[in-house]
Design a protein around this motif. Structure first.
Motif, PDB file in Angstrom:
ATOM      1  N   ASP A 182      55.886  63.968  75.937  1.00 20.08           N
ATOM      2  CA  ASP A 182      56.385  65.101  75.157  1.00 20.08           C
ATOM      3  C   ASP A 182      57.641  65.697  75.783  1.00 20.08           C
ATOM      4  OD1 ASP A 182      54.221  65.059  73.218  1.00 20.08           O
ATOM      5  OD2 ASP A 182      52.953  65.792  74.852  1.00 20.08           O
ATOM      6  N   PHE A 183      57.632  65.851  77.092  1.00 18.29           N
ATOM      7  CA  PHE A 183      58.783  66.438  77.784  1.00 18.29           C
ATOM      8  C   PHE A 183      60.022  65.558  77.646  1.00 18.29           C
ATOM      9  CE2 PHE A 183      55.308  68.123  80.713  1.00 18.29           C
ATOM     10  CZ  PHE A 183      55.156  69.293  79.986  1.00 18.29           C
ATOM     11  N   ILE A 184      59.875  64.283  77.892  1.00 19.41           N
ATOM     12  CA  ILE A 184      61.010  63.356  77.836  1.00 19.41           C
ATOM     13  C   ILE A 184      61.549  63.246  76.409  1.00 19.41           C
ATOM     14  CG2 ILE A 184      61.711  60.931  78.119  1.00 19.41           C
ATOM     15  CD1 ILE A 184      61.376  62.477  80.758  1.00 19.41           C
ATOM     16  N   SER A 185      60.653  63.116  75.446  1.00 23.84           N
ATOM     17  CA  SER A 185      61.078  62.985  74.049  1.00 23.84           C
ATOM     18  C   SER A 185      61.841  64.220  73.595  1.00 23.84           C
ATOM     19  CB  SER A 185      59.865  62.773  73.134  1.00 23.84           C
ATOM     20  OG  SER A 185      59.169  61.620  73.502  1.00 23.84           O
TER      21      SER A 185
ATOM     22  N   GLY B 225      66.467  53.558  72.736  1.00 25.83           N
ATOM     23  CA  GLY B 225      65.435  53.441  73.752  1.00 25.83           C
ATOM     24  C   GLY B 225      64.069  53.683  73.148  1.00 25.83           C
ATOM     25  N   CYS B 226      63.077  53.679  74.004  1.00 26.23           N
ATOM     26  CA  CYS B 226      61.694  53.821  73.555  1.00 26.23           C
ATOM     27  C   CYS B 226      60.901  54.629  74.571  1.00 26.23           C
ATOM     28  CB  CYS B 226      61.079  52.428  73.396  1.00 26.23           C
ATOM     29  SG  CYS B 226      59.338  52.438  72.928  1.00 26.23           S
ATOM     30  N   VAL B 227      60.094  55.551  74.049  1.00 27.65           N
ATOM     31  CA  VAL B 227      59.158  56.299  74.877  1.00 27.65           C
ATOM     32  C   VAL B 227      57.773  56.045  74.288  1.00 27.65           C
ATOM     33  CG1 VAL B 227      58.513  58.553  75.801  1.00 27.65           C
ATOM     34  CG2 VAL B 227      60.899  58.091  75.254  1.00 27.65           C
ATOM     35  N   ILE B 228      56.857  55.593  75.138  1.00 26.76           N
ATOM     36  CA  ILE B 228      55.488  55.323  74.693  1.00 26.76           C
ATOM     37  C   ILE B 228      54.551  56.333  75.345  1.00 26.76           C
ATOM     38  CG2 ILE B 228      53.584  53.654  74.673  1.00 26.76           C
ATOM     39  CD1 ILE B 228      55.685  51.438  74.560  1.00 26.76           C
ATOM     40  N   LYS B 229      53.700  56.927  74.520  1.00 24.89           N
ATOM     41  CA  LYS B 229      52.791  57.968  74.995  1.00 24.89           C
ATOM     42  C   LYS B 229      51.793  57.398  75.996  1.00 24.89           C
ATOM     43  CE  LYS B 229      50.023  61.792  73.279  1.00 24.89           C
ATOM     44  NZ  LYS B 229      50.814  62.869  73.844  1.00 24.89           N
ATOM     45  N   GLY B 230      51.652  58.097  77.091  1.00 23.44           N
ATOM     46  CA  GLY B 230      50.682  57.705  78.113  1.00 23.44           C
ATOM     47  C   GLY B 230      49.561  58.729  78.189  1.00 23.44           C
ATOM     48  N   GLN B 231      48.990  58.869  79.354  1.00 24.65           N
ATOM     49  CA  GLN B 231      47.851  59.761  79.560  1.00 24.65           C
ATOM     50  C   GLN B 231      48.253  61.192  79.938  1.00 24.65           C
ATOM     51  OE1 GLN B 231      44.688  58.704  78.952  1.00 24.65           O
ATOM     52  NE2 GLN B 231      45.636  56.795  78.288  1.00 24.65           N
TER      53      GLN B 231
ATOM     54  N   ILE C 246      63.059  55.638  69.848  1.00 22.84           N
ATOM     55  CA  ILE C 246      61.787  55.650  69.129  1.00 22.84           C
ATOM     56  C   ILE C 246      60.689  56.191  70.039  1.00 22.84           C
ATOM     57  CG2 ILE C 246      62.433  53.825  67.505  1.00 22.84           C
ATOM     58  CD1 ILE C 246      60.826  51.840  69.190  1.00 22.84           C
ATOM     59  N   THR C 247      59.806  56.953  69.448  1.00 22.35           N
ATOM     60  CA  THR C 247      58.661  57.501  70.168  1.00 22.35           C
ATOM     61  C   THR C 247      57.413  56.917  69.536  1.00 22.35           C
ATOM     62  OG1 THR C 247      58.709  59.449  68.728  1.00 22.35           O
ATOM     63  CG2 THR C 247      59.825  59.631  70.844  1.00 22.35           C
ATOM     64  N   CYS C 248      56.600  56.289  70.352  1.00 23.26           N
ATOM     65  CA  CYS C 248      55.464  55.531  69.843  1.00 23.26           C
ATOM     66  C   CYS C 248      54.198  55.864  70.628  1.00 23.26           C
ATOM     67  CB  CYS C 248      55.738  54.036  69.944  1.00 23.26           C
ATOM     68  SG  CYS C 248      57.257  53.539  69.104  1.00 23.26           S
TER      69      CYS C 248
ATOM     70  N   ARG D 165      58.638  48.920  65.317  1.00 23.86           N
ATOM     71  CA  ARG D 165      59.778  49.814  65.069  1.00 23.86           C
ATOM     72  C   ARG D 165      61.060  49.407  65.806  1.00 23.86           C
ATOM     73  NH1 ARG D 165      58.711  55.479  66.276  1.00 23.86           N
ATOM     74  NH2 ARG D 165      60.200  55.897  64.639  1.00 23.86           N
ATOM     75  N   ARG D 166      61.080  48.273  66.464  1.00 22.75           N
ATOM     76  CA  ARG D 166      62.239  47.917  67.282  1.00 22.75           C
ATOM     77  C   ARG D 166      63.499  47.596  66.483  1.00 22.75           C
ATOM     78  NH1 ARG D 166      59.450  42.801  69.981  1.00 22.75           N
ATOM     79  NH2 ARG D 166      58.911  41.777  68.039  1.00 22.75           N
ATOM     80  N   LYS D 167      63.428  47.593  65.183  1.00 22.96           N
ATOM     81  CA  LYS D 167      64.618  47.391  64.338  1.00 22.96           C
ATOM     82  C   LYS D 167      65.248  48.718  63.929  1.00 22.96           C
ATOM     83  CE  LYS D 167      63.974  42.919  64.087  1.00 22.96           C
ATOM     84  NZ  LYS D 167      64.520  42.170  65.153  1.00 22.96           N
ATOM     85  N   LYS D 168      64.723  49.831  64.425  1.00 18.57           N
ATOM     86  CA  LYS D 168      65.202  51.164  64.052  1.00 18.57           C
ATOM     87  C   LYS D 168      66.597  51.479  64.577  1.00 18.57           C
ATOM     88  CE  LYS D 168      61.595  52.872  61.816  1.00 18.57           C
ATOM     89  NZ  LYS D 168      61.654  53.475  60.499  1.00 18.57           N
ATOM     90  N   GLY D 169      67.133  50.655  65.449  1.00 21.70           N
ATOM     91  CA  GLY D 169      68.504  50.851  65.909  1.00 21.70           C
ATOM     92  C   GLY D 169      69.481  50.790  64.744  1.00 21.70           C
TER      93      GLY D 169
END
Length: 129
Positions: free
Chosen positions: A74-77, A63-69, A100-102, A111-115
């Protein structure tokens, strides 16, 4: 030796999830049994693995978590990483962490090939004697 893999994919970012999954599948032998379960976000990955922990030999969390505002990123990751590690150690089963955390979508696309790295790690643990 035929192993049973469960791949849990958070498909909130569908294009990124597809890239993670496709790259992981390239490194899992076709002689293995593979089940894929899609969940809405990375927070749902650990509980899905937990519910299935006795039925499979190995797991991939993708999966992927992208930093927002907000600090939500941080909590989810951190929560998902800790839960995955706990499940792996307590149950003595390999769980490849391909979450991945981006900082932005551009990073995620790169980074989508990191699987593949998560699958390689699981394969390595499975081959230990």
């Amino acid at each position: 030796m035929n192993k049973k893999y469960l791949i849990v994919v958070a498909d909130y970012y569908k294009d990124i999830a597809k890239g993670l999954l496709d790259s992981a599948l390239k490194l899992i032998s076709k002689s293995n049994t593979i089940k894929i379960i899609k969940v809405p976000g990375v927070f749902e990955i650990p509980v899905t693995i937990s519910k299935n922990i006795k039925r499979y030999d190995a797991f991939l969390a993708l999966g992927c978590v992208i930093k927002g505002q907000t600090p939500h990123f941080d909590f989810i990751s951190q929560a998902s990483t800790n839960a995955i590690m706990d499940l792996s150690v307590i149950n003595k089963k390999p769980i490849g962490n391909g979450i991945i955390t981006c900082l932005n979508m551009k990073q995620a696309k790169i980074r989508r090939k990191k699987g593949a790295e998560a699958a390689d790690a699981v394969n390595s643990v499975l081959s230990q004697k």
